[in-house]
Design a protein around this motif. Structure first.
Motif, PDB file in Angstrom:
ATOM      1  N   ILE A   3       5.885   1.869   2.503  1.00 22.53           N
ATOM      2  CA  ILE A   3       6.223   1.001   1.379  1.00 22.53           C
ATOM      3  C   ILE A   3       5.015   0.819   0.455  1.00 22.53           C
ATOM      4  O   ILE A   3       5.182   0.672  -0.762  1.00 22.53           O
ATOM      5  CB  ILE A   3       6.784  -0.357   1.852  1.00 22.53           C
ATOM      6  CG1 ILE A   3       7.561  -0.993   0.698  1.00 22.53           C
ATOM      7  CG2 ILE A   3       5.700  -1.286   2.379  1.00 22.53           C
ATOM      8  CD1 ILE A   3       8.486  -2.110   1.102  1.00 22.53           C
ATOM      9  N   HIS A   4       3.814   0.898   0.996  1.00 26.98           N
ATOM     10  CA  HIS A   4       2.626   0.848   0.134  1.00 26.98           C
ATOM     11  C   HIS A   4       2.622   2.041  -0.812  1.00 26.98           C
ATOM     12  O   HIS A   4       2.374   1.898  -2.024  1.00 26.98           O
ATOM     13  CB  HIS A   4       1.354   0.837   0.986  1.00 26.98           C
ATOM     14  CG  HIS A   4       0.095   0.787   0.188  1.00 26.98           C
ATOM     15  ND1 HIS A   4      -0.625   1.916  -0.157  1.00 26.98           N
ATOM     16  CD2 HIS A   4      -0.570  -0.259  -0.363  1.00 26.98           C
ATOM     17  CE1 HIS A   4      -1.671   1.566  -0.863  1.00 26.98           C
ATOM     18  NE2 HIS A   4      -1.680   0.255  -1.006  1.00 26.98           N
ATOM     19  N   GLU A   5       2.919   3.225  -0.300  1.00 25.69           N
ATOM     20  CA  GLU A   5       2.973   4.421  -1.136  1.00 25.69           C
ATOM     21  C   GLU A   5       4.071   4.307  -2.186  1.00 25.69           C
ATOM     22  O   GLU A   5       3.892   4.683  -3.350  1.00 25.69           O
ATOM     23  CB  GLU A   5       3.214   5.646  -0.257  1.00 25.69           C
ATOM     24  CG  GLU A   5       3.475   6.945  -0.998  1.00 25.69           C
ATOM     25  CD  GLU A   5       2.276   7.449  -1.783  1.00 25.69           C
ATOM     26  OE1 GLU A   5       2.456   8.337  -2.627  1.00 25.69           O
ATOM     27  OE2 GLU A   5       1.150   6.950  -1.543  1.00 25.69           O
ATOM     28  N   ALA A   6       5.227   3.775  -1.787  1.00 27.09           N
ATOM     29  CA  ALA A   6       6.337   3.627  -2.734  1.00 27.09           C
ATOM     30  C   ALA A   6       5.983   2.649  -3.847  1.00 27.09           C
ATOM     31  O   ALA A   6       6.333   2.870  -5.013  1.00 27.09           O
ATOM     32  CB  ALA A   6       7.588   3.148  -2.000  1.00 27.09           C
ATOM     33  N   LEU A   7       5.296   1.583  -3.516  1.00 27.08           N
ATOM     34  CA  LEU A   7       4.894   0.609  -4.528  1.00 27.08           C
ATOM     35  C   LEU A   7       3.939   1.236  -5.543  1.00 27.08           C
ATOM     36  O   LEU A   7       4.031   0.963  -6.752  1.00 27.08           O
ATOM     37  CB  LEU A   7       4.243  -0.605  -3.864  1.00 27.08           C
ATOM     38  CG  LEU A   7       5.192  -1.530  -3.093  1.00 27.08           C
ATOM     39  CD1 LEU A   7       4.391  -2.501  -2.235  1.00 27.08           C
ATOM     40  CD2 LEU A   7       6.103  -2.292  -4.034  1.00 27.08           C
ATOM     41  N   LEU A   8       3.043   2.086  -5.076  1.00 25.88           N
ATOM     42  CA  LEU A   8       2.143   2.770  -6.000  1.00 25.88           C
ATOM     43  C   LEU A   8       2.934   3.664  -6.953  1.00 25.88           C
ATOM     44  O   LEU A   8       2.676   3.684  -8.165  1.00 25.88           O
ATOM     45  CB  LEU A   8       1.121   3.601  -5.227  1.00 25.88           C
ATOM     46  CG  LEU A   8       0.055   2.825  -4.435  1.00 25.88           C
ATOM     47  CD1 LEU A   8      -0.789   3.788  -3.614  1.00 25.88           C
ATOM     48  CD2 LEU A   8      -0.829   2.004  -5.365  1.00 25.88           C
ATOM     49  N   LEU A   9       3.918   4.397  -6.421  1.00 27.12           N
ATOM     50  CA  LEU A   9       4.762   5.246  -7.258  1.00 27.12           C
ATOM     51  C   LEU A   9       5.556   4.421  -8.269  1.00 27.12           C
ATOM     52  O   LEU A   9       5.846   4.885  -9.376  1.00 27.12           O
ATOM     53  CB  LEU A   9       5.718   6.064  -6.398  1.00 27.12           C
ATOM     54  CG  LEU A   9       5.183   7.321  -5.739  1.00 27.12           C
ATOM     55  CD1 LEU A   9       6.234   7.922  -4.821  1.00 27.12           C
ATOM     56  CD2 LEU A   9       4.733   8.345  -6.772  1.00 27.12           C
ATOM     57  N   ALA A  10       5.925   3.195  -7.871  1.00 27.61           N
ATOM     58  CA  ALA A  10       6.736   2.342  -8.733  1.00 27.61           C
ATOM     59  C   ALA A  10       5.902   1.585  -9.761  1.00 27.61           C
ATOM     60  O   ALA A  10       6.456   0.826 -10.563  1.00 27.61           O
ATOM     61  CB  ALA A  10       7.536   1.352  -7.895  1.00 27.61           C
ATOM     62  N   GLY A  11       4.579   1.755  -9.733  1.00 29.21           N
ATOM     63  CA  GLY A  11       3.750   1.160 -10.772  1.00 29.21           C
ATOM     64  C   GLY A  11       2.923  -0.040 -10.355  1.00 29.21           C
ATOM     65  O   GLY A  11       2.223  -0.628 -11.200  1.00 29.21           O
ATOM     66  N   PHE A  12       2.944  -0.429  -9.088  1.00 31.17           N
ATOM     67  CA  PHE A  12       2.100  -1.533  -8.622  1.00 31.17           C
ATOM     68  C   PHE A  12       0.672  -1.015  -8.459  1.00 31.17           C
ATOM     69  O   PHE A  12       0.433  -0.042  -7.747  1.00 31.17           O
ATOM     70  CB  PHE A  12       2.606  -2.068  -7.277  1.00 31.17           C
ATOM     71  CG  PHE A  12       3.895  -2.845  -7.350  1.00 31.17           C
ATOM     72  CD1 PHE A  12       3.905  -4.226  -7.231  1.00 31.17           C
ATOM     73  CD2 PHE A  12       5.111  -2.183  -7.512  1.00 31.17           C
ATOM     74  CE1 PHE A  12       5.097  -4.941  -7.284  1.00 31.17           C
ATOM     75  CE2 PHE A  12       6.306  -2.886  -7.569  1.00 31.17           C
ATOM     76  CZ  PHE A  12       6.295  -4.270  -7.454  1.00 31.17           C
ATOM     77  N   GLU A  13      -0.280  -1.670  -9.073  1.00 31.25           N
ATOM     78  CA  GLU A  13      -1.657  -1.177  -9.035  1.00 31.25           C
ATOM     79  C   GLU A  13      -2.343  -1.483  -7.706  1.00 31.25           C
ATOM     80  O   GLU A  13      -3.067  -0.643  -7.172  1.00 31.25           O
ATOM     81  CB  GLU A  13      -2.460  -1.780 -10.188  1.00 31.25           C
ATOM     82  CG  GLU A  13      -2.022  -1.277 -11.561  1.00 31.25           C
ATOM     83  CD  GLU A  13      -2.924  -1.773 -12.662  1.00 31.25           C
ATOM     84  OE1 GLU A  13      -3.921  -2.464 -12.351  1.00 31.25           O
ATOM     85  OE2 GLU A  13      -2.642  -1.472 -13.836  1.00 31.25           O
ATOM     86  N   SER A  14      -2.150  -2.670  -7.172  1.00 32.35           N
ATOM     87  CA  SER A  14      -2.801  -3.068  -5.908  1.00 32.35           C
ATOM     88  C   SER A  14      -1.775  -3.781  -5.031  1.00 32.35           C
ATOM     89  O   SER A  14      -1.778  -5.020  -4.915  1.00 32.35           O
ATOM     90  CB  SER A  14      -3.994  -3.990  -6.181  1.00 32.35           C
ATOM     91  OG  SER A  14      -4.945  -3.353  -7.011  1.00 32.35           O
ATOM     92  N   PRO A  15      -0.874  -3.043  -4.410  1.00 34.93           N
ATOM     93  CA  PRO A  15       0.208  -3.670  -3.646  1.00 34.93           C
ATOM     94  C   PRO A  15      -0.309  -4.473  -2.456  1.00 34.93           C
ATOM     95  O   PRO A  15      -1.261  -4.073  -1.779  1.00 34.93           O
ATOM     96  CB  PRO A  15       1.031  -2.469  -3.160  1.00 34.93           C
ATOM     97  CG  PRO A  15       0.622  -1.326  -4.019  1.00 34.93           C
ATOM     98  CD  PRO A  15      -0.801  -1.578  -4.393  1.00 34.93           C
ATOM     99  N   ARG A  16       0.329  -5.612  -2.221  1.00 34.25           N
ATOM    100  CA  ARG A  16      -0.004  -6.460  -1.074  1.00 34.25           C
ATOM    101  C   ARG A  16       1.204  -6.500  -0.142  1.00 34.25           C
ATOM    102  O   ARG A  16       2.287  -6.925  -0.529  1.00 34.25           O
ATOM    103  CB  ARG A  16      -0.348  -7.867  -1.544  1.00 34.25           C
ATOM    104  CG  ARG A  16      -1.564  -7.939  -2.488  1.00 34.25           C
ATOM    105  CD  ARG A  16      -1.526  -9.195  -3.323  1.00 34.25           C
ATOM    106  NE  ARG A  16      -0.311  -9.234  -4.146  1.00 34.25           N
ATOM    107  CZ  ARG A  16       0.150 -10.325  -4.760  1.00 34.25           C
ATOM    108  NH1 ARG A  16      -0.500 -11.464  -4.637  1.00 34.25           N
ATOM    109  NH2 ARG A  16       1.254 -10.264  -5.480  1.00 34.25           N
ATOM    110  N   VAL A  17       1.000  -6.053   1.099  1.00 33.60           N
ATOM    111  CA  VAL A  17       2.098  -5.888   2.048  1.00 33.60           C
ATOM    112  C   VAL A  17       1.959  -6.897   3.181  1.00 33.60           C
ATOM    113  O   VAL A  17       0.896  -6.987   3.817  1.00 33.60           O
ATOM    114  CB  VAL A  17       2.117  -4.459   2.618  1.00 33.60           C
ATOM    115  CG1 VAL A  17       3.250  -4.303   3.627  1.00 33.60           C
ATOM    116  CG2 VAL A  17       2.250  -3.433   1.490  1.00 33.60           C
ATOM    117  N   ALA A  18       3.012  -7.659   3.431  1.00 33.46           N
ATOM    118  CA  ALA A  18       3.044  -8.607   4.540  1.00 33.46           C
ATOM    119  C   ALA A  18       3.980  -8.085   5.626  1.00 33.46           C
ATOM    120  O   ALA A  18       4.995  -7.460   5.325  1.00 33.46           O
ATOM    121  CB  ALA A  18       3.524  -9.981   4.064  1.00 33.46           C
TER     122      ALA A  18
END
Length: 341
Positions: free
Chosen positions: A193-208
């Motif tokens: 999901i971290h990789e997917a967030l980067l693809l979706a445009g999140f610059e610094s994703p925070r995963v809980a």
């Protein structure tokens, strides 16, 4: 220089539902045609039926091959012949509709594997109809994964745009959920999901990462999964440089996520995340097929048989699904171009 745009394939989903109406409404939305090169893969009669319900009149150029989308400034129609009008009735589950859905999805997946399509956005389908029509998998994600030759971890993501979820088990009985709580699956779901967030445009994703037991196990007195499995998985992610934290009690975690503390939550079983996401924004949700080599999105709701054929479908989640497909498809295309020089 020509503006770089992703090629996005659209499908109408199950012919007995609201999909054709949704896609007709989507193409009437402002700015949609500028976001991507769009190829609609559909039986023409179903497309025209959807337009009648939506009150639209899109005159799409008809093409014989997906790659012809580059010869036109706007969306195009790739006509197929998979279903006769007499085989589809609104709000009725049909093996013929399911077989049509599968055939069109296979065509889109083939185009993606050939490098002709950067992302796929499909209107709601019906799993029962697909199984009657020949689907041998538990759901469409497993079908996609096998068809595309995926060997690694994959799972559905659900998103409201600002908040995403992944899960380590999905369509399994709740009594079996504990056996899926493994360090390997939690690490994989967190990284994915971290990789997917980067693809979706999140610059610094925070995963809980959510806990499995009530109150995060209460120090081991109410279950030890948090101590023995989940915390070590989080520690491994952190050691590898991923912005992952937890485990957090699930009954309060989504309040923090709603308020902006996190961009994504890794959940331990289907309803742990689904209930929260749908309460936070049922009318806006999107499902992303995670772990595949191509972005595939769909609105998180179903075929809505209760309103099928009545012209009442709301396009919001479909627009959101299309937007995510465009962002992820563009990121994928840029990576491909960078890798090939």
């Amino acid at each position: 220089m020509t503006e770089l745009k992703p090629v996005v394939a659209l499908t109408l989903g199950d012919a007995a539902g609201i999909g054709a109406e949704l896609i007709a409404r989507l193409l009437a939305e402002p700015g949609v045609g500028e976001q991507a090169r769009i190829v609609l893969v559909a039986d023409e009669w179903q497309w025209q039926q959807g337009q009648q319900l939506a009150g639209t009149d899109h005159q799409l150029p008809v093409v014989a091959r997906v790659e012809e989308v580059h010869d036109h400034p706007g969306p195009v129609l790739l006509k197929v012949d998979t279903l006769a009008p007499a085989q589809a009735r609104y709000a009725e589950v049909s093996g013929a509709c399911g077989a049509s859905t599968l055939e069109i999805l296979r065509l889109c997946l083939d185009a993606a594997q050939a490098g002709e399509v950067d992302a796929i956005c499909f209107a709601p389908l019906n799993k029962h109809a697909m199984k009657l029509g020949g689907l041998q998998h538990e759901d469409e994600l497993h079908f996609f994964a096998e068809y595309l030759g995926v060997e690694g971890y994959f799972c559905e993501f659900n998103t409201l745009g600002h908040l995403w979820t992944s899960r380590i088990s999905s369509h399994v009985p709740l009594k079996d959920a504990a056996q899926y709580v493994t360090k390997e699956r939690i690490v994989a779901a967190s990284k994915l999901i971290h990789e997917a967030l980067l693809l979706a445009g999140f610059e610094s994703p925070r995963v809980a990462v959510a806990a499995f037991n009530p109150h995060a196990g209460e120090g081991g007195t109410c279950g030890r999964e948090e101590i023995d499995v989940i915390a070590p998985a989080v520690a491994q992610c952190q050691a590898e440089g991923y912005p992952v934290s937890g485990p957090y009690p699930a009954d309060t975690l989504f309040i923090r996520a709603r308020d902006g503390d996190f961009d994504a939550v890794v959940t331990m079983y289907h309803d742990q995340g689904q209930i929260a996401i749908k309460l936070l924004g049922f009318s806006q949700g999107v499902t992303v097929q995670g772990g595949l080599p191509i972005p595939i999105t769909t609105p998180a709701h179903g075929t809505a048989f209760d309103i099928a054929g009545q012209g009442k479908a709301r396009v919001g989640p479909t627009r959101n699904a299309f937007d995510i497909a465009c962002r992820m498809g563009l990121a994928r295309r840029r990576r491909t171009l960078a890798a090939t020089g």
